[in-house]
Scaffold this active site. Structure first.
Site, short mmCIF file in Angstrom:
data_model
loop_
_atom_site.label_atom_id
_atom_site.label_comp_id
_atom_site.label_asym_id
_atom_site.label_seq_id
_atom_site.Cartn_x
_atom_site.Cartn_y
_atom_site.Cartn_z
N HIS A 258 -11.27 -4.96 -5.71
CA HIS A 258 -11.38 -5.87 -6.69
C HIS A 258 -12.74 -6.96 -6.55
O HIS A 258 -13.18 -6.94 -5.33
CB HIS A 258 -10.44 -7.04 -6.15
CG HIS A 258 -10.33 -8.38 -7.07
ND1 HIS A 258 -9.58 -8.85 -7.72
CD2 HIS A 258 -11.45 -9.29 -7.03
CE1 HIS A 258 -9.81 -9.94 -8.19
NE2 HIS A 258 -11.11 -10.34 -7.97
N ASP B 154 -2.49 -3.61 -13.81
CA ASP B 154 -2.68 -4.87 -13.25
C ASP B 154 -1.46 -5.91 -13.50
O ASP B 154 -1.80 -7.22 -13.88
CB ASP B 154 -4.06 -5.83 -13.50
CG ASP B 154 -4.54 -6.69 -12.22
OD1 ASP B 154 -3.53 -6.89 -11.69
OD2 ASP B 154 -5.52 -7.28 -12.47
ZN LIG Z 1 -7.82 -8.18 -8.93
ZN LIG Z 2 -4.37 -7.19 -9.34
#
Ligand SMILES: [Zn+2]
Ligand SMILES: [Zn+2]
Length: 437
Positions: free
Chosen positions: A191, A317
């Site tokens: 991320h 996600d």
């Molecule tokens: Zn993320």
């Molecule tokens: Zn995520």
């Protein structure tokens, strides 16, 4: 050995008649019959021969695809089973055509040791409808201070490592993590976000944020961290997967690192590929996610990168949130949207049908590419393989109705959108996981 478990249900026996069987990884695109016996694909051939007591499914006018693989799903278990759990999350996955999903470790407690992975694997064995692979945290408690025991977690079957939800800010720690992950030959999924640049932003920084008077997150908060992380991965010769890319500069950095010999894969989400920050004008918290929806130029760059193969994976996600948490002013709502049940239909309708991306590219990015990136079983429609596939109707138009989701949460960016590409049936690990025929 990666732990990927789906034990619920009996092995399926059926024949799917006269479907368009399309599996680029197996090199098949033809109208034919597919016979599945006790969970295994035993025959791919036209003809109306005797198939014994097999259930017959009419595939005419429908598309039979390899099942999808999601490298990025938040199942909220353990800790927030009110938002999602193993049963509901994998049910939602099956409804979206997924046969394998990777569960992110930012749960409560954090998945940062072998014992938690072992206990989750037990839950999956009892409750999961599709295969679930587990990612372990890079740092203990995802606090970014000390490395977790990646060696032990690899032994327990972790498919890779990530501190998703948070970046790994300490470059020295990230370097050590790459070295540890390289030793067990697993990827780090990153991320990428410079928290100092992101500041208190709640949406993309640009014209729309200025007009709305909302604090913005600049695209460079992502791309600067992507560039740094790729430099370190290249130096260490480690496998790296860039999670949810949202802007042109991140894509350019991925392309450059790959040209330099880096072992780099990356993913984009359906919402970043289809929506831009104009959506946020509604102040609907269904459009609040991290990274945020970017401007139209960035969105177009993502679509081009998907078409050209720079973006090789699509991930949802999938981030379930309870309604009362999302039903707040935009600034206060948590980031994240669900996505398992809508991914294929949204992308087929918005990218493939208008001709921006080929069906082949979409199917590869949703199935074989992510499977290979994390060393997961590649769903293949070939004789002798375990059945991992889905049957899709791409002609019927329907409206996305969050009330009909199998997920426990409703926080979608696509409520009310008209799409085509309904998943009618999913067979995961040889078992019927979804069937609305
Ligand atoms: Zn993320
Ligand atoms: Zn995520």
């Amino acid at each position: 050995m990666t732990t990927t478990i789906a034990k619920k249900g009996t092995k399926a026996t059926l024949v799917i008649r006269d479907a368009r069987v399309f599996d680029p990884a197996s090199g098949i695109d033809t109208r034919t019959d597919v016979l599945i016996e006790k969970g295994q694909i035993t025959r791919i051939a036209p003809g109306k021969g005797n198939v014994g007591d097999a259930q017959v499914v009419d595939g005419a006018g429908r598309l039979l695809l390899p099942g999808f693989v999601d490298l990025h799903a938040h199942l909220r278990s353990p800790g927030r089973e009110d938002e999602e759990d193993m049963a509901s999350g994998t049910r939602a996955a099956a409804a979206g055509g997924y046969v394998t999903i990777c569960a992110m470790p930012n749960t409560d407690p954090v998945v940062d040791n072998a014992a938690v992975i072992a206990s989750l694997a037990e839950v999956a064995e009892a409750e999961a409808l599709v295969r679930v692979a587990f990612l372990g945290a890079i740092s203990r408690g995802e606090k970014g201070e000390h490395l977790s025991d990646m060696w032990d977690m690899a032994g327990a079957g972790a498919a890779g490592f990530t501190d998703d939800g948070r970046p790994v800010a300490d470059a020295g720690l990230l370097r050590a993590a790459f070295q540890a992950a390289r030793n067990v030959d697993l990827p780090l999924s990153l991320h990428c976000e410079d928290l100092d640049l992101a500041g208190a932003g709640v949406m993309n920084e640009g014209t729309v944020s200025a007009q709305l008077g909302l604090a913005g997150i600049p695209a460079t908060a992502e791309s600067a961290d992507v560039a740094r992380n790729l430099e370190i991965a290249l130096y260490e010769g480690a496998r790296v997967h860039i999670a949810h890319v949202s802007c042109a500069r991140s894509v350019a950095a991925v392309e450059q690192a790959r040209r330099a010999g880096g072992r780099v894969t990356c993913e984009a989400t359906p919402h970043h590929l289809v929506l831009n920050d104009e959506s946020v004008r509604s102040l609907d918290t269904g459009f609040k996610m991290n990274p945020p929806l970017r401007g139209e130029a960035d969105r177009q760059a993502l679509v081009e990168a998907l078409a050209s193969g720079v973006i090789d994976c699509i991930a949802t996600d999938h981030a379930p949130h309870a309604s009362q948490e999302k039903e707040t002013p935009f600034e206060e709502a948590p980031f994240g949207v669900v996505g398992l049940e809508t991914a294929f239909a949204v992308l087929f309708s918005e990218l493939v049908a208008p001709g921006a991306v080929s069906l082949e590219v979409l199917v590869q990015a949703m199935s074989a590419n992510p499977a290979r990136a994390f060393g997961l079983p590649v769903p293949a429609i070939t004789e002798g393989q375990e059945a991992n596939l889905c049957l899709v109707d791409i002609d019927e138009e329907y409206e996305i109705d969050p009330a009909a989701f199998y997920s426990k949460s409703r926080n979608t960016a696509f409520a009310g959108r008209k799409v085509r590409g309904r998943v009618l049936l999913t067979i995961a690990a040889g078992r019927m996981a979804h069937n609305i025929l």
